[in-house]
Write an enzyme that holds these catalytic residues in place. Structure first.
Site, PDB file in Angstrom:
ATOM      1  N   ASP A 122      -6.424  10.670  -5.890  1.00 12.11           N
ATOM      2  CA  ASP A 122      -6.836  10.008  -7.036  1.00 12.11           C
ATOM      3  C   ASP A 122      -5.717   9.830  -8.271  1.00 12.11           C
ATOM      4  O   ASP A 122      -5.509   8.684  -8.800  1.00 12.11           O
ATOM      5  CB  ASP A 122      -8.165  10.362  -7.735  1.00 12.11           C
ATOM      6  CG  ASP A 122      -9.305  10.111  -6.744  1.00 12.11           C
ATOM      7  OD1 ASP A 122      -9.581   9.187  -5.790  1.00 12.11           O
ATOM      8  OD2 ASP A 122     -10.736  10.652  -7.063  1.00 12.11           O
ATOM      9  N   ASN A 133      -4.132  12.929   0.939  1.00  9.24           N
ATOM     10  CA  ASN A 133      -5.245  13.371   0.732  1.00  9.24           C
ATOM     11  C   ASN A 133      -5.487  14.617   1.329  1.00  9.24           C
ATOM     12  O   ASN A 133      -6.056  15.554   1.006  1.00  9.24           O
ATOM     13  CB  ASN A 133      -6.354  12.358   1.244  1.00  9.24           C
ATOM     14  CG  ASN A 133      -6.607  11.498  -0.014  1.00  9.24           C
ATOM     15  OD1 ASN A 133      -6.408  11.802  -1.225  1.00  9.24           O
ATOM     16  ND2 ASN A 133      -6.895  10.039   0.227  1.00  9.24           N
ATOM     17  N   ASP A 142       0.914  -1.277  -0.042  1.00 11.12           N
ATOM     18  CA  ASP A 142      -0.040  -0.013  -0.172  1.00 11.12           C
ATOM     19  C   ASP A 142       0.773   1.216   0.001  1.00 11.12           C
ATOM     20  O   ASP A 142       2.281   1.305   0.154  1.00 11.12           O
ATOM     21  CB  ASP A 142      -1.091   0.060   1.163  1.00 11.12           C
ATOM     22  CG  ASP A 142      -0.488   0.162   2.600  1.00 11.12           C
ATOM     23  OD1 ASP A 142       0.602   0.519   2.727  1.00 11.12           O
ATOM     24  OD2 ASP A 142      -1.212   0.139   3.427  1.00 11.12           O
ATOM     25  N   HIS A 187      -8.395  15.416  -2.721  1.00 14.90           N
ATOM     26  CA  HIS A 187      -8.773  13.988  -3.077  1.00 14.90           C
ATOM     27  C   HIS A 187      -8.464  13.762  -4.454  1.00 14.90           C
ATOM     28  O   HIS A 187      -8.245  12.497  -4.764  1.00 14.90           O
ATOM     29  CB  HIS A 187     -10.020  13.515  -2.574  1.00 14.90           C
ATOM     30  CG  HIS A 187     -10.445  13.389  -1.201  1.00 14.90           C
ATOM     31  ND1 HIS A 187     -10.428  12.237  -0.836  1.00 14.90           N
ATOM     32  CD2 HIS A 187     -10.805  14.149  -0.112  1.00 14.90           C
ATOM     33  CE1 HIS A 187     -10.393  12.403   0.627  1.00 14.90           C
ATOM     34  NE2 HIS A 187     -10.799  13.404   1.136  1.00 14.90           N
ATOM     35  N   GLU A 190      -6.059   2.181  -0.821  1.00 18.75           N
ATOM     36  CA  GLU A 190      -4.715   2.481  -1.317  1.00 18.75           C
ATOM     37  C   GLU A 190      -3.849   1.169  -1.131  1.00 18.75           C
ATOM     38  O   GLU A 190      -2.614   1.244  -1.316  1.00 18.75           O
ATOM     39  CB  GLU A 190      -4.210   3.518  -0.531  1.00 18.75           C
ATOM     40  CG  GLU A 190      -3.627   3.261   0.902  1.00 18.75           C
ATOM     41  CD  GLU A 190      -4.586   3.597   1.993  1.00 18.75           C
ATOM     42  OE1 GLU A 190      -4.306   3.616   3.275  1.00 18.75           O
ATOM     43  OE2 GLU A 190      -5.929   3.552   1.768  1.00 18.75           O
TER      44      GLU A 190
END
Length: 288
Positions: free
Chosen positions: A182, A173, A165, A178, A208
């Site tokens: 992304d 974030n 991850d 956000h 993630e």
């Protein structure tokens, strides 16, 4: 390639009206289709044709208007903006495959001579691939790992699992927003996919977190390969709207053994090693 258009439509030659629709690929009601044979307003107002219950969305946020030149998207002076392929717009004509971001929702624009076929093809894709990153999704991984374990039980080929991850993703974030998060997810997935070995299987496991099924590589090969990917991600320059975002990953690697009996034990072991990698300071691989 589409361009932002001026108020006059004279720069775009008239075309025959085409069928078109929007499909939700991220957010509430993933897979829902909105036909664009008439004007459609997106917003937080309950009367909006495309209602989005999201504090980042204005009451009347954006408008999709069909005309003889195609489908034109207008931002209605929204507070947080309307984005097409991650670029903020005022007004544009949409091209087939464009992705429109309104608040936390991402929609895909489809314009096709056979829109029903295109829609059903995309829905099938949603069942197998992650809408944000484009790599395989969790349900596809779940079925694939079971099938591959059954296969190697007969062939004896080595099989390993890399679970990884993105380090401090919540901080990313919170710091950059956000949409930046992304973009980081997409870029990490692309970096790993471009450097995975032929035959390996990459999927988004959740949030993630990602997973790779590594084929036909004897220990300690899978751990070395995982660390190679970790180094590539660390060296990659991740940017969003001109801001550089430092990104690293942590990973756990586990090797399949017949004594494990099922995929659950393999995943559990990789997850435990991922946890150890994060506890040890992140940006590292724990494996065999």
């Amino acid at each position: 390639m589409h361009q932002t258009v001026p108020d006059s439509d004279s720069t775009r030659p008239p075309l025959e009206p085409r069928s078109a629709c929007l499909i939700v690929i991220k957010g509430d009601n993933v897979g829902r289709k909105y036909d664009l044979d008439h004007e459609l307003v997106a917003g937080r107002e309950s009367a909006a044709g495309l209602y989005l219950d999201d504090g980042l969305v204005s009451r009347s946020h954006a408008k999709f208007t069909p005309d003889t030149a195609g489908i034109r998207l207008f931002d209605l002076c929204s507070t947080n903006g309307t984005f097409v392929n991650d670029k903020q717009i005022n007004t544009v004509y949409l091209d087939d495959g464009d992705q429109i971001t309104i608040g936390k929702t991402i929609l895909k624009f489809i314009s096709s001579n056979n829109i029903e076929a295109a829609y059903h093809e995309h829905i099938y894709s949603l069942t197998r691939f992650d809408g944000l990153t484009g790599i395989h999704n969790r349900p596809t991984f779940d079925s694939t790992i079971v099938n591959l374990i059954a296969k190697v039980a007969h062939t004896g080929d080595p099989l390993a699992l890399m679970l990884f991850d993105i380090d401090h993703f919540k901080r990313c974030n919170d710091t950059y927003g956000h949409r930046a998060g992304d973009q980081v997810l997409r870029d990490v997935a692309r970096t790993v996919a471009e450097n995975a070995r032929e035959g390996d299987f990459l999927a988004r496991y959740g949030g993630e977190e990602f997973v790779i099924i590594i084929h036909k590589l004897e220990p300690p090969g899978p751990t070395r390969f995982a660390d190679h990917l970790r180094g590539l991600v660390q060296a990659q320059r991740f940017e969003f709207e001109g801001q550089r975002i430092p990104i690293t990953i942590s990973a756990g690697v586990a090797q399949w053994e017949p004594a494990m009996r099922d995929a659950g034990r393999l995943i559990e072991l990789a997850d435990q090693r991922l946890y150890r990698a994060k506890q040890a300071g992140r940006n590292q691989v724990i494996g065999v």
